[in-house]
Every structure is written in C-alpha cells, then in structure tokens.
Design a protein around this motif. Structure first.
Motif, PDB file in Angstrom:
ATOM      1  N   PRO A  27       0.822  -1.217   0.000  1.00  0.00           N
ATOM      2  CA  PRO A  27       0.000   0.000   0.000  1.00  0.00           C
ATOM      3  C   PRO A  27       0.854   1.265   0.000  1.00  0.00           C
ATOM      4  CG  PRO A  27      -0.776  -1.571   1.644  1.00  0.00           C
ATOM      5  CD  PRO A  27       0.541  -2.082   1.139  1.00  0.00           C
ATOM      6  N   ALA A  28       0.435   2.218  -0.813  1.00  0.00           N
ATOM      7  CA  ALA A  28       1.133   3.498  -0.899  1.00  0.00           C
ATOM      8  C   ALA A  28       0.682   4.411   0.228  1.00  0.00           C
ATOM      9  CB  ALA A  28       0.836   4.157  -2.238  1.00  0.00           C
ATOM     10  N   ASP A  29       1.601   5.217   0.702  1.00  0.00           N
ATOM     11  CA  ASP A  29       1.290   6.202   1.737  1.00  0.00           C
ATOM     12  C   ASP A  29       1.365   7.585   1.095  1.00  0.00           C
ATOM     13  OD1 ASP A  29       0.828   7.525   4.105  1.00  0.00           O
ATOM     14  OD2 ASP A  29       2.880   7.283   4.856  1.00  0.00           O
ATOM     15  N   VAL A  30       0.193   8.104   0.695  1.00  0.00           N
ATOM     16  CA  VAL A  30       0.142   9.424   0.064  1.00  0.00           C
ATOM     17  C   VAL A  30      -0.914  10.271   0.768  1.00  0.00           C
ATOM     18  CG1 VAL A  30       0.904   8.540  -2.177  1.00  0.00           C
ATOM     19  CG2 VAL A  30      -1.532   8.737  -1.711  1.00  0.00           C
ATOM     20  N   ASP A  31      -0.765  11.582   0.672  1.00  0.00           N
ATOM     21  CA  ASP A  31      -1.720  12.518   1.265  1.00  0.00           C
ATOM     22  C   ASP A  31      -2.832  12.781   0.247  1.00  0.00           C
ATOM     23  OD1 ASP A  31      -3.158  14.575   2.410  1.00  0.00           O
ATOM     24  OD2 ASP A  31      -1.395  15.755   2.955  1.00  0.00           O
ATOM     25  N   GLU A  32      -3.870  11.957   0.299  1.00  0.00           N
ATOM     26  CA  GLU A  32      -4.949  12.044  -0.686  1.00  0.00           C
ATOM     27  C   GLU A  32      -5.656  13.395  -0.653  1.00  0.00           C
ATOM     28  OE1 GLU A  32      -7.554   8.664  -0.991  1.00  0.00           O
ATOM     29  OE2 GLU A  32      -5.953   7.275  -0.415  1.00  0.00           O
ATOM     30  N   ARG A  33      -5.879  13.939   0.531  1.00  0.00           N
ATOM     31  CA  ARG A  33      -6.592  15.230   0.633  1.00  0.00           C
ATOM     32  C   ARG A  33      -5.798  16.343  -0.047  1.00  0.00           C
ATOM     33  NH1 ARG A  33      -9.190  11.486   2.268  1.00  0.00           N
ATOM     34  NH2 ARG A  33      -9.673  11.568   0.096  1.00  0.00           N
ATOM     35  N   ALA A  34      -4.484  16.337   0.107  1.00  0.00           N
ATOM     36  CA  ALA A  34      -3.651  17.373  -0.523  1.00  0.00           C
ATOM     37  C   ALA A  34      -3.707  17.256  -2.040  1.00  0.00           C
ATOM     38  CB  ALA A  34      -2.213  17.260  -0.031  1.00  0.00           C
ATOM     39  N   ILE A  35      -3.697  16.029  -2.555  1.00  0.00           N
ATOM     40  CA  ILE A  35      -3.764  15.820  -4.010  1.00  0.00           C
ATOM     41  C   ILE A  35      -5.117  16.278  -4.542  1.00  0.00           C
ATOM     42  CG2 ILE A  35      -3.750  14.063  -5.836  1.00  0.00           C
ATOM     43  CD1 ILE A  35      -1.749  12.502  -3.930  1.00  0.00           C
ATOM     44  N   GLU A  36      -6.186  15.923  -3.835  1.00  0.00           N
ATOM     45  CA  GLU A  36      -7.532  16.344  -4.246  1.00  0.00           C
ATOM     46  C   GLU A  36      -7.643  17.866  -4.274  1.00  0.00           C
ATOM     47  OE1 GLU A  36     -10.446  14.472  -1.718  1.00  0.00           O
ATOM     48  OE2 GLU A  36      -9.652  12.485  -2.152  1.00  0.00           O
ATOM     49  N   ALA A  37      -6.989  18.532  -3.323  1.00  0.00           N
ATOM     50  CA  ALA A  37      -7.096  19.992  -3.214  1.00  0.00           C
ATOM     51  C   ALA A  37      -6.485  20.721  -4.410  1.00  0.00           C
ATOM     52  CB  ALA A  37      -6.437  20.467  -1.923  1.00  0.00           C
ATOM     53  N   VAL A  38      -5.480  20.122  -5.052  1.00  0.00           N
ATOM     54  CA  VAL A  38      -4.833  20.798  -6.179  1.00  0.00           C
ATOM     55  C   VAL A  38      -5.280  20.263  -7.538  1.00  0.00           C
ATOM     56  CG1 VAL A  38      -2.806  21.448  -4.836  1.00  0.00           C
ATOM     57  CG2 VAL A  38      -2.790  19.296  -6.116  1.00  0.00           C
ATOM     58  N   SER A  39      -6.150  19.266  -7.548  1.00  0.00           N
ATOM     59  CA  SER A  39      -6.658  18.721  -8.810  1.00  0.00           C
ATOM     60  C   SER A  39      -7.888  19.503  -9.229  1.00  0.00           C
ATOM     61  CB  SER A  39      -7.000  17.245  -8.651  1.00  0.00           C
ATOM     62  OG  SER A  39      -5.853  16.510  -8.310  1.00  0.00           O
ATOM     63  N   SER A  40      -7.986  19.765 -10.528  1.00  0.00           N
ATOM     64  CA  SER A  40      -9.063  20.655 -10.980  1.00  0.00           C
ATOM     65  C   SER A  40     -10.225  19.963 -11.663  1.00  0.00           C
ATOM     66  CB  SER A  40      -8.484  21.700 -11.945  1.00  0.00           C
ATOM     67  OG  SER A  40      -7.935  21.062 -13.073  1.00  0.00           O
ATOM     68  N   GLY A  41     -10.082  18.693 -12.001  1.00  0.00           N
ATOM     69  CA  GLY A  41     -11.161  18.068 -12.754  1.00  0.00           C
ATOM     70  C   GLY A  41     -11.470  16.677 -12.263  1.00  0.00           C
ATOM     71  N   THR A  42     -12.523  16.103 -12.814  1.00  0.00           N
ATOM     72  CA  THR A  42     -12.986  14.799 -12.360  1.00  0.00           C
ATOM     73  C   THR A  42     -11.977  13.700 -12.672  1.00  0.00           C
ATOM     74  OG1 THR A  42     -14.261  14.639 -14.399  1.00  0.00           O
ATOM     75  CG2 THR A  42     -15.421  15.405 -12.448  1.00  0.00           C
ATOM     76  N   GLU A  43     -11.696  13.483 -13.954  1.00  0.00           N
ATOM     77  CA  GLU A  43     -10.706  12.464 -14.310  1.00  0.00           C
ATOM     78  C   GLU A  43      -9.328  12.826 -13.786  1.00  0.00           C
ATOM     79  OE1 GLU A  43     -10.421  11.189 -18.356  1.00  0.00           O
ATOM     80  OE2 GLU A  43     -12.482  10.431 -18.380  1.00  0.00           O
ATOM     81  N   GLU A  44      -9.005  14.105 -13.829  1.00  0.00           N
ATOM     82  CA  GLU A  44      -7.692  14.533 -13.346  1.00  0.00           C
ATOM     83  C   GLU A  44      -7.492  14.138 -11.886  1.00  0.00           C
ATOM     84  OE1 GLU A  44      -5.245  18.495 -12.101  1.00  0.00           O
ATOM     85  OE2 GLU A  44      -6.772  18.747 -13.647  1.00  0.00           O
ATOM     86  N   THR A  45      -8.530  14.240 -11.079  1.00  0.00           N
ATOM     87  CA  THR A  45      -8.413  13.931  -9.658  1.00  0.00           C
ATOM     88  C   THR A  45      -8.121  12.460  -9.426  1.00  0.00           C
ATOM     89  OG1 THR A  45      -9.883  15.760  -9.080  1.00  0.00           O
ATOM     90  CG2 THR A  45      -9.592  14.032  -7.426  1.00  0.00           C
ATOM     91  N   VAL A  46      -8.921  11.568 -10.021  1.00  0.00           N
ATOM     92  CA  VAL A  46      -8.698  10.139  -9.774  1.00  0.00           C
ATOM     93  C   VAL A  46      -7.386   9.667 -10.406  1.00  0.00           C
ATOM     94  CG1 VAL A  46     -11.119   9.562  -9.363  1.00  0.00           C
ATOM     95  CG2 VAL A  46     -10.210   9.413 -11.692  1.00  0.00           C
TER      96      VAL A  46
END
Length: 195
Positions: A27-46
């Motif tokens: 399992p990867a340890d990433v800050d999902e909330r931080a990534i979501e905060a800087v992503s601008s679109g639907t596909e871009e986010t996932v």
C-alpha cells in the motif's frame, strides 16, 4: 517480473487473485486530501491520486509492474470518495438512491520508465432503497471505506439495479485497462498467471 498492487483494498486484491494473479501488496502512503485539493477536474483527480500511489511504490520495484488506483463517484457534478462514517453513508444514500451516477476509477500502471494512465468510467443505477435498508446497510460498516458508499460484489449489490460499463472497474480495478497497459509495455497478461 511481478505485479505490485499499491493498495490495501481487499476488493482490488480479490479481482487480481480471481484473474490468476498473486500480486505483491504494498500500500502506498500518500496525502490524498492534498492531491484532491490541487486537482481541478474529475478524471484529473482520480488519475492524480492513482499516479501518486503508483509512483510512491514503483521506485521500490523497478523491475515489476506497479498498479495504483483510486475511485470516486460523480453525482450532481461533485466527486465523492469514501464516506468514512455511518452518518455520512446514510446522507450519501439518501442523495443517490433511485438515481444514476458515474463511478470513475483512475489507474496508473508503471513498468520501469513506462507509465500508462487512464480512467474507467461506469454508469451506476442505484435502486430506490428504503430508509430502513439504507440505515441497515450503513450499520454493517461495509460501505464506510468504499467510494460512493457502496460495493457491487457484496451487500451493496442488493441496491444496484444495473451498471453500464466494466464491472471490475466498479469493484476497484479494471482488468481491461490493466491488459491494455501491459500490452502497451509489450508484456502478455498470461506471464502473471500462477499455476
């Protein structure tokens, strides 16, 4: 050469095992909330979330195929991830019962310096579940850690009238997308099947 699953999802592991693959689970340890905060679109986010997971693990497995995934439900133009609590699950189900939404599953598959990024999109037709069933389903705890607050392959299957698209993508990992990635790397799927 092995497949490394950069996820702790039992559903993703189940898909690979049912398809003849016994992956290394890291399992990867990433800050999902931080990534979501800087992503601008639907596909871009996932896709950004999937890529962050695969990249966090791939440097440890340079000779293997690493798979990172992330799923979110698109309802009324808003992406929804895991509800985490019973209360949030109940509210989500009140909003989505009897309606249609789209489940987006971002994939990042890497092999050495090569990377394949794509999103599986599947239409979900939710049943008009009763209030009693919504509360009972939330109380089981099953949907709390699931994108869209449901599963297709377990209790949540009672409340899905139909889907349009790839069923494995709804469960969390699209076998067709992984196959396309492997082929783009010049690798056959059957190389990973165990006896």
């Amino acid at each position: 050469m092995r497949i490394v699953l950069a996820s702790q999802s039992p559903s993703r592991l189940q898909i690979l095992r049912a398809a003849g693959v016994e992956p290394v689970v890291h399992p990867a340890d990433v800050d999902e909330r931080a990534i979501e905060a800087v992503s601008s679109g639907t596909e871009e986010t996932v896709e950004a979330l999937a890529a962050a997971k695969a990249r966090a693990v791939s440097e440890l497995y340079p000779d293997d195929v690493v798979i990172g995934c992330d799923s979110m439900l698109l309802l009324d133009g808003q992406l929804q991830g895991k509800p985490h609590t019973r209360e949030a699950t109940i509210e989500r189900w009140r909003a989505q019962a009897g309606r249609q939404a789209e489940l987006l599953t971002g994939h990042c598959i890497s092999y050495g310096a090569q990377e394949f990024i794509a999103t599986g999109r599947t239409q979900i037709h939710f049943a008009p579940a009763t209030e009693a069933d919504i509360k009972a389903y939330a109380a089981t705890g099953e949907p709390l850690q699931c994108a869209g607050a449901f599963t297709l392959e377990a209790l949540g299957g009672w409340f899905i009238d139909r889907i349009e698209g790839d069923p494995s993508s709804v469960i969390g990992l699209s076998l067709p997308l992984v196959r396309r990635a492997l082929y783009s790397f010049g690798v056959d799927v059957s190389e990973f099947w165990h006896s």
